[in-house]
Write an enzyme that holds these catalytic residues in place. Structure first.
Site, mmCIF file in Angstrom:
data_model
loop_
_atom_site.group_PDB
_atom_site.id
_atom_site.type_symbol
_atom_site.label_atom_id
_atom_site.label_comp_id
_atom_site.label_asym_id
_atom_site.label_seq_id
_atom_site.Cartn_x
_atom_site.Cartn_y
_atom_site.Cartn_z
ATOM 1 N N LYS A 97 34.772 42.646 -26.412
ATOM 2 C CA LYS A 97 36.017 42.989 -25.717
ATOM 3 C C LYS A 97 36.961 41.801 -25.620
ATOM 4 C CE LYS A 97 35.601 45.816 -22.171
ATOM 5 N NZ LYS A 97 35.073 46.662 -21.069
ATOM 6 N N ARG A 110 34.860 54.684 -32.825
ATOM 7 C CA ARG A 110 34.037 55.870 -33.088
ATOM 8 C C ARG A 110 34.795 57.098 -32.601
ATOM 9 N NH1 ARG A 110 33.365 56.692 -27.709
ATOM 10 N NH2 ARG A 110 32.879 54.844 -26.465
ATOM 11 N N LYS A 128 34.894 58.444 -17.229
ATOM 12 C CA LYS A 128 35.854 59.542 -17.279
ATOM 13 C C LYS A 128 35.232 60.866 -16.832
ATOM 14 C CE LYS A 128 37.758 57.009 -21.114
ATOM 15 N NZ LYS A 128 37.635 56.789 -22.566
ATOM 16 N N ASN A 152 37.670 51.606 -29.000
ATOM 17 C CA ASN A 152 36.388 52.228 -29.317
ATOM 18 C C ASN A 152 36.413 52.637 -30.780
ATOM 19 O OD1 ASN A 152 35.209 52.073 -26.696
ATOM 20 N ND2 ASN A 152 36.636 53.663 -26.071
ATOM 21 N N GLY A 177 31.832 51.631 -18.595
ATOM 22 C CA GLY A 177 32.219 51.417 -17.194
ATOM 23 C C GLY A 177 31.392 50.352 -16.490
HETATM 24 P P1 ADP Z 1 34.430 50.216 -20.595
HETATM 25 O O1 ADP Z 1 34.331 49.586 -21.937
HETATM 26 O O2 ADP Z 1 33.245 49.938 -19.753
HETATM 27 O O3 ADP Z 1 34.830 51.656 -20.635
HETATM 28 P P2 ADP Z 1 37.180 49.423 -20.045
HETATM 29 O O4 ADP Z 1 37.639 48.059 -20.354
HETATM 30 O O5 ADP Z 1 37.577 50.537 -20.977
HETATM 31 O O6 ADP Z 1 35.595 49.424 -19.837
HETATM 32 O O7 ADP Z 1 37.665 49.812 -18.593
HETATM 33 C C1 ADP Z 1 37.246 51.008 -17.963
HETATM 34 C C2 ADP Z 1 38.124 51.323 -16.754
HETATM 35 O O8 ADP Z 1 38.149 50.202 -15.859
HETATM 36 C C3 ADP Z 1 39.573 51.574 -17.074
HETATM 37 O O9 ADP Z 1 39.804 52.899 -17.489
HETATM 38 C C4 ADP Z 1 40.226 51.258 -15.743
HETATM 39 O O10 ADP Z 1 40.045 52.321 -14.828
HETATM 40 C C5 ADP Z 1 39.421 50.080 -15.253
HETATM 41 N N1 ADP Z 1 40.045 48.785 -15.637
HETATM 42 C C6 ADP Z 1 39.685 47.982 -16.655
HETATM 43 N N2 ADP Z 1 40.463 46.871 -16.726
HETATM 44 C C7 ADP Z 1 41.345 46.958 -15.711
HETATM 45 C C8 ADP Z 1 42.433 46.131 -15.231
HETATM 46 N N3 ADP Z 1 42.742 44.978 -15.798
HETATM 47 N N4 ADP Z 1 43.137 46.565 -14.151
HETATM 48 C C9 ADP Z 1 42.833 47.740 -13.553
HETATM 49 N N5 ADP Z 1 41.821 48.554 -13.947
HETATM 50 C C10 ADP Z 1 41.088 48.190 -15.010
#
Ligand code: ADP
Length: 453
Positions: free
Chosen positions: A116, A292, A237, A290, A165
């Site tokens: 990431k 995929r 989600k 992602n 998450g």
């Molecule tokens: P994962 O790979 O575990 O799904 P993500 O980076 O996609 O993690 O983040 C998942 C969720 O976390 C996002 O949809 C959002 O709700 C929250 N999130 C992540 N980064 C931030 C941020 N910088 N500010 C606010 N919320 C965040």
């Protein structure tokens, strides 16, 4: 075209891939663990092979078993679905070494975007906005403090190898950062085998907006619009929709172009998703990619009319993309994830489906591996069904979802159906004023209503 496709997955996505293959006239191989003997994906695949005991590490993640299964059945390509080995670059490389096709992006792109922190740097290089912070792994708490005071609290600490998450920590003050930093790195090491942690600005009430992208082997990259996935609990989600109630055609095309720019920059191929946070002032920031097919891909299929899984197979076989970028969405689609979980505590609730009656009627799609008497094993994720509705506009999609939830009868286990009914009735949900903090407000409204009753 491929002669036979092995599906390295289980559950609803394995069935979804079988459907696509059947339409393309390509025979399939289903693989199953001993806990999944009675699974529909084993029944509906043309061939089926038992690949090991229930523990995923010994079956669905067992590369040796999967390659052997492909060899003995004569499969010449593998579709990984989502989860399990879908974002495992090493698996993609092993398949290539064994002369097997991989229905996904090139391994080096999976590896780059799977980190990431590196993905964040790559997005910045491609001219895609990222949140203030740094993608470099933080080496000490002092460095973290320095960066946090530059960026301003609140900040979020993220595990570079995180996903699903997990591996995120919101930090609101310097004192809190002092305590959180080592714990975050330690937890990341324990959970993902990689203790790298980076830091970025935390947005208070953003929307989660992600773009469906596709690339082919001939250098074409397109986007197929967005999905709004702001309804989450514990960063996972629950409900997704397309289009987002927040996007104007102008913002859609700017975000879509940013997603395409990133994919072009990395030489992306096949299906992918570029996730953004959209702030209240209309600024958007790259969050992660992602590499995929996503769980929530059906909402995009409903509003674009494109079969994304078939397109994955065609593109992996070398065909050119035959879809235009940035198609205007047709109507509105919503997906509710029906999980085998307690709707209040979210504790898993595996077991036998004593009744399983699936809704139908106009605008309703159900992607599920469930059936009456099926026993949900405790070893895997809790998704039992995806209920998707399509309508001419958001109000009709909501009305159809609300009605379909009432007609979906699952007995024997607990599910998230009652929770979805309440969310669909919630005035804030209906207004479309969503944010990733939606569930917190929703719970508070629900508690107030209970106290008042
Ligand atoms: P994962 O790979 O575990 O799904 P993500 O980076 O996609 O993690 O983040 C998942 C969720 O976390 C996002 O949809 C959002 O709700 C929250 N999130 C992540 N980064 C931030 C941020 N910088 N500010 C606010 N919320 C965040």
């Amino acid at each position: 075209m491929f002669r036979k496709i092995l599906i390295a997955n289980r559950g609803e996505i394995a069935l979804r891939i079988i459907q696509a293959c059947r339409e393309l006239g390509i025979p399939t191989v289903g693989v199953y663990s001993t806990a999944d003997r009675d699974s529909l994906h084993a029944t509906y695949a043309d061939d089926d092979v038992c690949i090991g005991p229930p523990a995923a590490a010994q079956s669905y993640l067992n590369i040796t078993s999967l390659v052997s299964a492909a060899e003995i059945t004569g499969a010449d390509a593998v579709h990984p679905g989502y989860g399990f080995l879908a974002e495992n670059a090493y698996f993609a490389e092993v398949l290539a070494d064994c002369g097997l096709g991989w229905i996904g992006p090139p391994p080096e792109v999976i590896r780059l975007m799977g980190d990431k922190a590196k993905a964040r740097q790559t997005a910045a290089e491609a001219g895609v906005p990222v949140l203030p912070g740094s993608g470099d792994p933080l080496s000490s708490v002092e460095e973290a403090q320095g960066l946090a005071s530059e960026v301003g609290f609140p900040v979020i600490l993220k595990a570079a190898a995180g996903g699903g998450g997990r591996g995120m920590r919101i930090v609101r003050s310097a004192a809190e950062l002092e305590k959180s930093f080592d714990t975050a790195a330690h937890e990341a090491e324990k959970a993902f085998g990689d203790g790298s942690v980076y830091l970025e600005k935390y947005l208070e009430e953003p929307r989660h907006i992600e773009f469906q992208v596709f690339g082919d082997r001939h250098g074409n990259v397109i986007h197929l619009g967005e999905r709004e996935c702001s309804i989450q609990r514990r960063h996972q989600k629950l409900i997704e929709e397309s289009p987002s109630p927040a996007l104007t055609p102008e913002l859609r095309s700017r975000m879509g172009e940013a997603a395409v720019r990133l994919c072009t920059h990395v030489g992306y191929q096949n299906a992918g998703t570029v996730e953004f946070l959209l702030d209240r002032d209309g600024s958007f920031y790259f969050m992660e990619m992602n590499t995929r097919i996503q769980v929530e891909h059906p909402v995009t299929e409903m509003v674009t009319g494109v079969d994304l899984v078939k397109l994955q197979i065609l593109v992996a076989a070398g065909e050119r993309l035959n879809v235009r970028s940035g198609l205007a969405p047709r109507g509105h689609a919503i997906e509710c994830r029906i999980n085998a979980e307690d709707p209040v505590t979210f504790a898993p609730s595996p077991g036998r489906l004593t009744t399983f009656h699936v809704p139908g009627g106009p605008g309703v799609r159900v992607d599920t591996h469930g059936y009456e008497d099926y026993v949900i094993p405790p070893h895997y994720d809790s998704l039992v069904a995806k209920l998707i509705t399509h309508g001419s506009d958001r109000a009709e999609a909501i009305a159809r979802m609300r009605r379909a939830l009432d007609f979906f009868v699952v007995e024997g286990i607990k599910t998230t159906i009652p929770l979805h009914r309440e969310i669909l009735d919630d005035p804030v949900f209906r207004s479309g004023r969503l944010s990733t903090r939606f569930m917190e407000g929703f719970q508070a409204r629900r508690e107030r209503a209970e106290e008042g009753a």
